[in-house]
Scaffold this active site. Structure first.
Site, PDB file in Angstrom:
ATOM      1  N   LYS A  39      12.616   8.733  -3.376  1.00 57.18           N
ATOM      2  CA  LYS A  39      11.698   8.189  -4.380  1.00 57.18           C
ATOM      3  C   LYS A  39      12.425   7.997  -5.715  1.00 57.18           C
ATOM      4  O   LYS A  39      12.345   6.939  -6.333  1.00 57.18           O
ATOM      5  CB  LYS A  39      10.498   9.126  -4.562  1.00 57.18           C
ATOM      6  CG  LYS A  39       9.438   8.546  -5.465  1.00 57.18           C
ATOM      7  CD  LYS A  39       8.504   9.606  -5.999  1.00 57.18           C
ATOM      8  CE  LYS A  39       9.176  10.367  -7.101  1.00 57.18           C
ATOM      9  NZ  LYS A  39       8.391  11.437  -7.685  1.00 57.18           N
TER      10      LYS A  39
ATOM     11  N   ASP B 256       5.069   7.760  -4.708  1.00 61.74           N
ATOM     12  CA  ASP B 256       4.873   9.113  -5.241  1.00 61.74           C
ATOM     13  C   ASP B 256       3.462   9.574  -4.890  1.00 61.74           C
ATOM     14  O   ASP B 256       2.754   8.915  -4.119  1.00 61.74           O
ATOM     15  CB  ASP B 256       5.119   9.143  -6.760  1.00 61.74           C
ATOM     16  CG  ASP B 256       3.978   8.498  -7.526  1.00 61.74           C
ATOM     17  OD1 ASP B 256       3.146   7.781  -6.901  1.00 61.74           O
ATOM     18  OD2 ASP B 256       3.879   8.721  -8.739  1.00 61.74           O
TER      19      ASP B 256
END
Ligand code: SF4
Length: 282
Positions: free
Chosen positions: A121, A139
């Site tokens: 991420k 996220d």
């Protein structure tokens, strides 16, 4: 409505209501962005923005960070979550960038992921925001909002699955902006604990809201002195509930006598049933 149409409607609506779909982490260059994103893991952007001005003044370049020990970095980031680990990550990341990449923050997701403290991420956020690489990082907000609205299929229960499915229904040129729009929508409107559905621009296509609408209305006049819960099926009060799993795999309060999940709280008259949600901590 199919997922592709739902995704288009959602992005169009969010684009028209969110003026500046961009990261809220203050930064002036790729190095500062990378540091800020590492610090933001399980921490709010607002908290990170409080510590980074002094941190960047003390360590203005990745070369300065590379020469620092974690103990020197720690005081500057003591108020973010997990400061001990993050101080170690930053010190090591600085050295790796200098030794392996000549002091330049790498641009590709795969190279960024070789750095300590940088997962998929974080790497995608940096690659997308700093270098305009097509990426759609998932996220906690993107995960929750995508599941709630129904941009992904039922059972998309990991960030990797959500990322794959979003990429199939969102045009590549919109991946970056979709990431920011979904984050900001999740941060300010579709919050984990109390989504503001009444003010939501995508309420008409949201699957989670439809589930909420199907929950039973509250019952007036329940007697809380007779018990904490009321089973409407058996017209019976009780204090110690059973727990059953419904067809959507959600744990629900149930009547200990008949097993019915048609149960209400006597204090408020509200149903104890909950719609399938996608809240994840952190
Ligand atoms: S309608 Fe409610 S649950 Fe659905 S996206 Fe909007 S705020 Fe979130």
């Amino acid at each position: 409505m199919g997922r592709r149409q739902r995704a288009k409607f959602t992005l169009d609506q969010l684009k028209s209501t969110i003026d500046t779909p961009e990261t809220e982490l203050d930064h002036g260059n790729p190095y500062e962005l990378l540091v800020a994103v590492i610090l933001s893991a399980q921490c709010t952007d607002a908290r990170v923005n409080k510590v980074t001005p002094d941190l960047f003044e003390a360590f203005p370049t990745v070369h300065d960070l590379a020469e620092a020990d974690p103990e020197e970095i720690h005081p500057y980031i003591a108020s973010v979550t997990f400061p001990n680990n993050k101080a170690k990550y930053l010190a090591k990341m600085g050295r790796q960038v200098v030794e392996n990449f000549g002091g330049e923050i790498p641009q590709s997701v795969s190279k960024l992921q070789t750095l300590t403290g940088v997962g998929r991420k974080t790497a995608q956020v940096v690659a997308n925001v700093a270098y305009d690489v097509d990426a759609l990082p998932v996220d906690t907000h993107v995960f929750r909002v995508s599941n709630r609205i129904g941009l992904v299929k039922e059972g998309a229960d990991t960030p990797a699955k959500v990322e794959r499915q979003l990429k199939r229904v969102i045009p590549k040129e919109d991946w970056g902006v979709a990431h920011h729009l979904l984050i900001l929508h999740g941060r300010y409107t579709c919050t984990a604990r109390s989504p503001e559905c009444g003010a939501c621009p995508v309420i008409e296509v949201c699957k989670y809201n439809k589930r909420l609408q199907r929950l039973p209305d509250p019952i007036d006049g329940l007697d809380k002195n007779k018990g904490t819960y009321y089973c409407k099926t058996r017209d019976h009060y009780f204090d110690d509930p059973a727990v059953h799993v419904d067809r959507n795999n959600v744990e629900q309060v149930a009547c200990p006598r008949c097993g019915s999940m048609n149960v209400f709280k006597t204090q408020t008259g509200e149903t104890t049933k909950t719609a399938k949600d996608y809240r994840v901590d952190g």
